[in-house]
Design a protein around this motif. Sequence first.
Motif, PDB file in Angstrom:
ATOM      1  N   PRO A   1      10.926  14.104  20.021  1.00 13.88           N
ATOM      2  CA  PRO A   1      10.524  15.278  19.770  1.00 13.88           C
ATOM      3  C   PRO A   1      10.752  16.094  21.152  1.00 13.88           C
ATOM      4  N   TYR A   2      10.582  15.431  22.361  1.00 14.07           N
ATOM      5  CA  TYR A   2      10.560  15.991  23.609  1.00 14.07           C
ATOM      6  C   TYR A   2      12.046  16.414  24.026  1.00 14.07           C
ATOM      7  N   VAL A   3      13.150  15.504  23.535  1.00 20.71           N
ATOM      8  CA  VAL A   3      14.349  15.909  23.932  1.00 20.71           C
ATOM      9  C   VAL A   3      14.978  17.099  23.027  1.00 20.71           C
ATOM     10  N   VAL A   4      14.590  17.236  21.560  1.00 21.26           N
ATOM     11  CA  VAL A   4      15.006  18.163  20.698  1.00 21.26           C
ATOM     12  C   VAL A   4      14.195  19.490  21.371  1.00 21.26           C
ATOM     13  N   GLY A   5      13.000  19.644  21.851  1.00 19.46           N
ATOM     14  CA  GLY A   5      12.446  20.503  22.300  1.00 19.46           C
ATOM     15  C   GLY A   5      12.981  21.134  23.567  1.00 19.46           C
ATOM     16  N   VAL A   6      13.434  20.357  24.408  1.00 23.79           N
ATOM     17  CA  VAL A   6      14.146  20.565  25.678  1.00 23.79           C
ATOM     18  C   VAL A   6      15.482  21.273  25.487  1.00 23.79           C
ATOM     19  N   LEU A   7      16.411  20.968  24.662  1.00 23.74           N
ATOM     20  CA  LEU A   7      17.502  21.333  24.049  1.00 23.74           C
ATOM     21  C   LEU A   7      17.485  22.599  23.320  1.00 23.74           C
ATOM     22  N   CYS A   8      16.274  22.897  22.433  1.00 21.68           N
ATOM     23  CA  CYS A   8      16.115  24.137  21.719  1.00 21.68           C
ATOM     24  C   CYS A   8      15.639  24.972  22.779  1.00 21.68           C
ATOM     25  N   GLY A   9      14.957  24.571  23.837  1.00 22.02           N
ATOM     26  CA  GLY A   9      14.603  25.694  25.059  1.00 22.02           C
ATOM     27  C   GLY A   9      15.785  25.993  25.780  1.00 22.02           C
ATOM     28  N   ILE A  10      16.484  25.324  26.067  1.00 23.83           N
ATOM     29  CA  ILE A  10      17.777  25.622  26.695  1.00 23.83           C
ATOM     30  C   ILE A  10      18.680  26.440  25.961  1.00 23.83           C
ATOM     31  N   ALA A  11      18.725  25.989  24.656  1.00 22.22           N
ATOM     32  CA  ALA A  11      19.615  26.968  23.743  1.00 22.22           C
ATOM     33  C   ALA A  11      19.107  28.501  23.566  1.00 22.22           C
ATOM     34  N   VAL A  12      17.502  28.469  23.612  1.00 25.41           N
ATOM     35  CA  VAL A  12      17.071  29.757  23.596  1.00 25.41           C
ATOM     36  C   VAL A  12      17.103  30.709  24.753  1.00 25.41           C
ATOM     37  N   PHE A  13      17.048  29.862  25.946  1.00 28.49           N
ATOM     38  CA  PHE A  13      17.280  30.512  27.089  1.00 28.49           C
ATOM     39  C   PHE A  13      18.568  31.151  27.245  1.00 28.49           C
ATOM     40  N   ALA A  14      19.697  30.362  26.954  1.00 27.05           N
ATOM     41  CA  ALA A  14      21.125  30.701  27.089  1.00 27.05           C
ATOM     42  C   ALA A  14      21.247  31.946  26.355  1.00 27.05           C
ATOM     43  N   VAL A  15      20.640  31.896  25.136  1.00 27.42           N
ATOM     44  CA  VAL A  15      20.805  33.103  24.059  1.00 27.42           C
ATOM     45  C   VAL A  15      20.396  34.434  24.683  1.00 27.42           C
ATOM     46  N   PHE A  16      19.242  33.964  25.326  1.00 30.70           N
ATOM     47  CA  PHE A  16      18.108  35.348  26.023  1.00 30.70           C
ATOM     48  C   PHE A  16      19.083  35.853  27.271  1.00 30.70           C
ATOM     49  N   LEU A  17      19.684  34.995  27.978  1.00 32.70           N
ATOM     50  CA  LEU A  17      20.481  35.295  29.208  1.00 32.70           C
ATOM     51  C   LEU A  17      21.476  36.129  28.820  1.00 32.70           C
ATOM     52  N   LEU A  18      22.472  35.617  27.678  1.00 34.34           N
ATOM     53  CA  LEU A  18      23.475  36.446  27.194  1.00 34.34           C
ATOM     54  C   LEU A  18      22.915  37.635  26.650  1.00 34.34           C
ATOM     55  N   ALA A  19      21.894  37.775  25.948  1.00 32.66           N
ATOM     56  CA  ALA A  19      21.358  39.167  25.330  1.00 32.66           C
ATOM     57  C   ALA A  19      20.933  40.148  26.481  1.00 32.66           C
ATOM     58  N   ALA A  20      20.197  39.538  27.461  1.00 34.47           N
ATOM     59  CA  ALA A  20      19.706  40.201  28.517  1.00 34.47           C
ATOM     60  C   ALA A  20      21.012  41.080  29.355  1.00 34.47           C
ATOM     61  N   ARG A  21      22.047  40.079  29.358  1.00 34.37           N
ATOM     62  CA  ARG A  21      23.251  40.771  30.020  1.00 34.37           C
ATOM     63  C   ARG A  21      23.903  41.842  29.440  1.00 34.37           C
ATOM     64  N   PHE A  22      24.134  41.628  27.954  1.00 38.30           N
ATOM     65  CA  PHE A  22      24.895  42.541  27.286  1.00 38.30           C
ATOM     66  C   PHE A  22      24.006  44.016  27.174  1.00 38.30           C
ATOM     67  N   PHE A  23      22.470  43.638  26.738  1.00 36.26           N
ATOM     68  CA  PHE A  23      21.985  44.958  26.584  1.00 36.26           C
ATOM     69  C   PHE A  23      21.304  45.582  27.918  1.00 36.26           C
ATOM     70  N   GLY A  24      21.434  44.883  29.151  1.00 33.66           N
ATOM     71  CA  GLY A  24      21.153  45.263  30.455  1.00 33.66           C
ATOM     72  C   GLY A  24      22.476  46.092  31.038  1.00 33.66           C
ATOM     73  N   VAL A  25      23.541  45.802  30.622  1.00 30.14           N
ATOM     74  CA  VAL A  25      24.815  46.619  31.029  1.00 30.14           C
ATOM     75  C   VAL A  25      24.633  47.881  30.129  1.00 30.14           C
ATOM     76  N   GLN A  26      24.319  47.732  28.746  1.00 28.71           N
ATOM     77  CA  GLN A  26      24.479  48.847  27.971  1.00 28.71           C
ATOM     78  C   GLN A  26      23.158  49.764  28.518  1.00 28.71           C
ATOM     79  N   LEU A  27      22.277  49.399  28.880  1.00 31.41           N
ATOM     80  CA  LEU A  27      21.067  50.256  29.128  1.00 31.41           C
ATOM     81  C   LEU A  27      21.608  50.989  30.531  1.00 31.41           C
ATOM     82  N   ARG A  28      22.209  50.269  31.427  1.00 31.42           N
ATOM     83  CA  ARG A  28      22.682  50.735  32.617  1.00 31.42           C
ATOM     84  C   ARG A  28      23.519  52.019  32.371  1.00 31.42           C
ATOM     85  N   ARG A  29      24.598  51.638  31.784  1.00 30.64           N
ATOM     86  CA  ARG A  29      25.603  52.615  31.316  1.00 30.64           C
ATOM     87  C   ARG A  29      24.758  54.119  30.651  1.00 30.64           C
ATOM     88  N   LYS A  30      23.965  53.706  29.577  1.00 30.90           N
ATOM     89  CA  LYS A  30      23.068  55.042  29.066  1.00 30.90           C
ATOM     90  C   LYS A  30      22.200  55.571  30.048  1.00 30.90           C
TER      91      LYS A  30
END
Length: 99
Positions: free
Chosen positions: A6-35
């Motif tokens: 379960p620790y390996v699965v938790g770490v992998l899920c955490g890395i995946a969530v963090f990667a999705v968060f970074l991509l979303a923050a990058r996309f929405f950050g660019v959009q907010l800066r433009r707006k």
Amino acid sequence: MDLSNPYVVGVLCGIAVFAVFLLAARFFGVQLRRKRKVLLGGDRGLACPSCGTKLPAWRAPKNLRQAFLGGWTCAACGDEFDRKLDPVPKDVAAKKHGS
């Protein structure tokens, strides 16, 4: 890699969530800066449409409508504008303020 651990699965899920968060923050950050550049006039700054006085980049809302919906009150002439710099009619501003 042991996926039954379960620790390996938790770490992998955490890395995946963090990667999705970074991509979303990058996309929405660019959009907010433009707006923000469109709403705040880019590097030019904003000026009062009535008298031409430069409006502050950091606004201090004068009423609840400005706090929730955005807008400015010109310090020089006292005219009130919404976030797109359209003037707020005096009767609407007075009715909202209870004057």
